[in-house]
Motif scaffolding. Structure first.
Motif, PDB file in Angstrom:
ATOM      1  N   UNK A 129       1.044  -1.268  -0.033  1.00  0.00           N
ATOM      2  CA  UNK A 129       0.042   0.100   0.140  1.00  0.00           C
ATOM      3  C   UNK A 129       0.672   1.329   0.010  1.00  0.00           C
ATOM      4  N   UNK A 130       1.806   1.358  -0.871  1.00  0.00           N
ATOM      5  CA  UNK A 130       2.839   2.183  -0.911  1.00  0.00           C
ATOM      6  C   UNK A 130       3.911   2.562   0.139  1.00  0.00           C
ATOM      7  N   UNK A 131       3.887   1.655   1.300  1.00  0.00           N
ATOM      8  CA  UNK A 131       4.498   2.136   2.194  1.00  0.00           C
ATOM      9  C   UNK A 131       5.524   1.040   2.561  1.00  0.00           C
ATOM     10  N   UNK A 132       6.905   1.357   2.591  1.00  0.00           N
ATOM     11  CA  UNK A 132       8.126   0.391   2.513  1.00  0.00           C
ATOM     12  C   UNK A 132       7.878  -0.495   3.822  1.00  0.00           C
ATOM     13  N   UNK A 133       7.980  -1.699   3.346  1.00  0.00           N
ATOM     14  CA  UNK A 133       7.754  -2.729   4.606  1.00  0.00           C
ATOM     15  C   UNK A 133       9.005  -3.670   4.633  1.00  0.00           C
ATOM     16  N   UNK A 134       9.574  -4.016   3.557  1.00  0.00           N
ATOM     17  CA  UNK A 134      10.918  -4.939   3.702  1.00  0.00           C
ATOM     18  C   UNK A 134      11.904  -4.554   2.907  1.00  0.00           C
ATOM     19  N   UNK A 135      13.010  -4.596   3.132  1.00  0.00           N
ATOM     20  CA  UNK A 135      14.294  -4.040   2.596  1.00  0.00           C
ATOM     21  C   UNK A 135      15.493  -5.022   2.743  1.00  0.00           C
ATOM     22  N   UNK A 136      16.156  -5.163   1.571  1.00  0.00           N
ATOM     23  CA  UNK A 136      17.295  -6.265   1.545  1.00  0.00           C
ATOM     24  C   UNK A 136      18.530  -5.524   0.890  1.00  0.00           C
ATOM     25  N   UNK A 137      19.464  -5.139   1.562  1.00  0.00           N
ATOM     26  CA  UNK A 137      20.790  -4.609   0.939  1.00  0.00           C
ATOM     27  C   UNK A 137      21.915  -5.735   0.848  1.00  0.00           C
ATOM     28  N   UNK A 138      22.298  -6.238  -0.335  1.00  0.00           N
ATOM     29  CA  UNK A 138      23.020  -7.263  -0.507  1.00  0.00           C
ATOM     30  C   UNK A 138      24.456  -6.846  -1.220  1.00  0.00           C
ATOM     31  N   UNK A 139      25.358  -6.925  -0.490  1.00  0.00           N
ATOM     32  CA  UNK A 139      26.838  -6.944  -1.384  1.00  0.00           C
ATOM     33  C   UNK A 139      27.418  -8.013  -1.650  1.00  0.00           C
ATOM     34  N   UNK A 140      27.209  -8.517  -2.718  1.00  0.00           N
ATOM     35  CA  UNK A 140      27.711  -9.886  -3.225  1.00  0.00           C
ATOM     36  C   UNK A 140      29.077 -10.021  -3.112  1.00  0.00           C
ATOM     37  N   UNK A 141      29.766  -9.003  -3.634  1.00  0.00           N
ATOM     38  CA  UNK A 141      31.576  -9.142  -3.736  1.00  0.00           C
ATOM     39  C   UNK A 141      32.071  -9.379  -2.302  1.00  0.00           C
ATOM     40  N   UNK A 142      31.291  -8.783  -1.185  1.00  0.00           N
ATOM     41  CA  UNK A 142      31.911  -8.992   0.266  1.00  0.00           C
ATOM     42  C   UNK A 142      31.093 -10.222   0.964  1.00  0.00           C
ATOM     43  N   UNK A 143      29.966 -10.519   0.170  1.00  0.00           N
ATOM     44  CA  UNK A 143      28.783 -11.463   0.665  1.00  0.00           C
ATOM     45  C   UNK A 143      28.291 -10.933   2.351  1.00  0.00           C
ATOM     46  N   UNK A 144      28.165  -9.650   2.107  1.00  0.00           N
ATOM     47  CA  UNK A 144      27.522  -9.105   3.256  1.00  0.00           C
ATOM     48  C   UNK A 144      25.920  -8.442   2.998  1.00  0.00           C
ATOM     49  N   UNK A 145      25.056  -8.942   3.779  1.00  0.00           N
ATOM     50  CA  UNK A 145      23.650  -8.849   3.547  1.00  0.00           C
ATOM     51  C   UNK A 145      22.881  -8.391   4.870  1.00  0.00           C
ATOM     52  N   UNK A 146      22.301  -6.994   4.568  1.00  0.00           N
ATOM     53  CA  UNK A 146      21.363  -6.466   5.350  1.00  0.00           C
ATOM     54  C   UNK A 146      19.951  -6.923   5.110  1.00  0.00           C
ATOM     55  N   UNK A 147      19.139  -7.302   5.998  1.00  0.00           N
ATOM     56  CA  UNK A 147      17.583  -7.585   5.871  1.00  0.00           C
ATOM     57  C   UNK A 147      16.966  -7.025   6.948  1.00  0.00           C
ATOM     58  N   UNK A 148      15.671  -6.301   6.346  1.00  0.00           N
ATOM     59  CA  UNK A 148      15.093  -5.990   7.495  1.00  0.00           C
ATOM     60  C   UNK A 148      13.262  -6.280   7.041  1.00  0.00           C
ATOM     61  N   UNK A 149      12.442  -6.223   8.083  1.00  0.00           N
ATOM     62  CA  UNK A 149      11.016  -5.943   7.791  1.00  0.00           C
ATOM     63  C   UNK A 149      10.571  -5.065   8.794  1.00  0.00           C
ATOM     64  N   UNK A 150       9.570  -4.237   8.681  1.00  0.00           N
ATOM     65  CA  UNK A 150       9.213  -3.379   9.654  1.00  0.00           C
ATOM     66  C   UNK A 150       8.276  -4.016  10.872  1.00  0.00           C
ATOM     67  N   UNK A 151       8.931  -3.865  12.017  1.00  0.00           N
ATOM     68  CA  UNK A 151       8.273  -4.652  13.117  1.00  0.00           C
ATOM     69  C   UNK A 151       8.993  -5.795  13.461  1.00  0.00           C
ATOM     70  N   UNK A 152       9.907  -6.268  12.674  1.00  0.00           N
ATOM     71  CA  UNK A 152      10.677  -7.573  12.651  1.00  0.00           C
ATOM     72  C   UNK A 152      12.200  -7.301  13.023  1.00  0.00           C
TER      73      UNK A 152
END
Length: 255
Positions: A106-129
């Protein structure tokens, strides 16, 4: 539903990110887009892979991607894709590029993934989680004064292009150290407590959609220059809650 989408987005980001490594630090053609920004075969192929994975699992969901536009634009769930954020880093063989997935409901950001594959670093988030970094909870750093802060940007020239030189110089003066090679990786640095302020004078929705959930769930603030926590303003910065009013004061005075 949110947890399921978070897990799916994490898997899909890894699939797409891994594909970029096929081209990383290799020879490939670089094409200039209409705005003179670069794009490569890796950008295009990776977005196609991301789209195919999403459509296989969620055929009714919408998709907005940097390279191939909109699919199912009327769906209340939209996947926002940037296959390679930091293409200039990627082209130069620098590992600070990322694959980004944001999910709007509903036009509100709820999930975000930032993945740096060459470093194999991954940030993951969901609102409230909450937010995680490589599977472990992550948090912004509790720096209380700008004079102790690490300040990140992507390109210094962008401040001149956006007529924000005065703001950049003030932030430079007020913070302890600064570094570039930012892009979304800089925002991930803030979310994981490795930097304290990342400022982008210009952001598209596919640049920003993943950032807000990650930074917010890591205990920080992702804001535009007006102080609104939104991905739709065309600019944005990440910091912690204590530094946020200090940064806003500098922005107001510089404008």
């Amino acid at each position: 539903m949110i947890q399921e989408l978070l897990e799916a987005a994490t898997e899909i980001a890894k699939i797409g990110g891994h594909h970029t490594l096929k081209y990383f630090q290799q020879d490939f053609e670089i094409i200039s887009k209409a705005d003179d920004s670069p794009v490569t075969i890796a950008d295009k192929e990776t977005e196609q892979i991301l789209r195919a994975e999403i459509q296989k699992r969620y055929p009714d969901h919408g998709i907005i991607g940097e390279e191939f536009g909109k699919t199912n634009p009327d769906s209340n769930i939209q996947w926002i894709l940037d296959p390679i954020d930091g293409t200039k880093s990627f082209i130069h063989g620098v590992p600070f590029y990322t694959t980004l997935i944001g999910i709007l409901i509903d036009n509100e950001p709820q999930v975000g993934i930032i993945y740096a594959p060459a470093l194999d670093e991954l940030c993951a988030a969901a609102i409230g989680h909450g937010a995680t970094f490589n599977g472990q909870p992550c948090h912004v750093r509790n720096i209380r004064k700008l004079k102790d802060a690490t300040f990140l940007v992507t390109e210094i020239d962008r401040f001149r292009e956006m007529d924000q030189q005065e703001l950049f110089l003030e932030l430079l003066t007020e913070t302890k150290i600064h570094r570039t090679w930012g892009d979304a990786y800089g925002h991930m640095m803030v979310a994981t407590g490795r930097a304290d302020l990342m400022y982008d004078p210009e952001l598209n929705i596919w640049d920003a959609a993943a950032l807000l959930p990650v930074v917010k769930e890591a205990g920080g603030v992702f804001s535009d220059v007006e102080g609104n926590q939104t991905i739709h303003s065309g600019n944005g910065y990440s910091t912690n809650k204590t530094l946020f009013p200090q940064v806003q004061k500098i922005i107001r005075e510089a404008h």
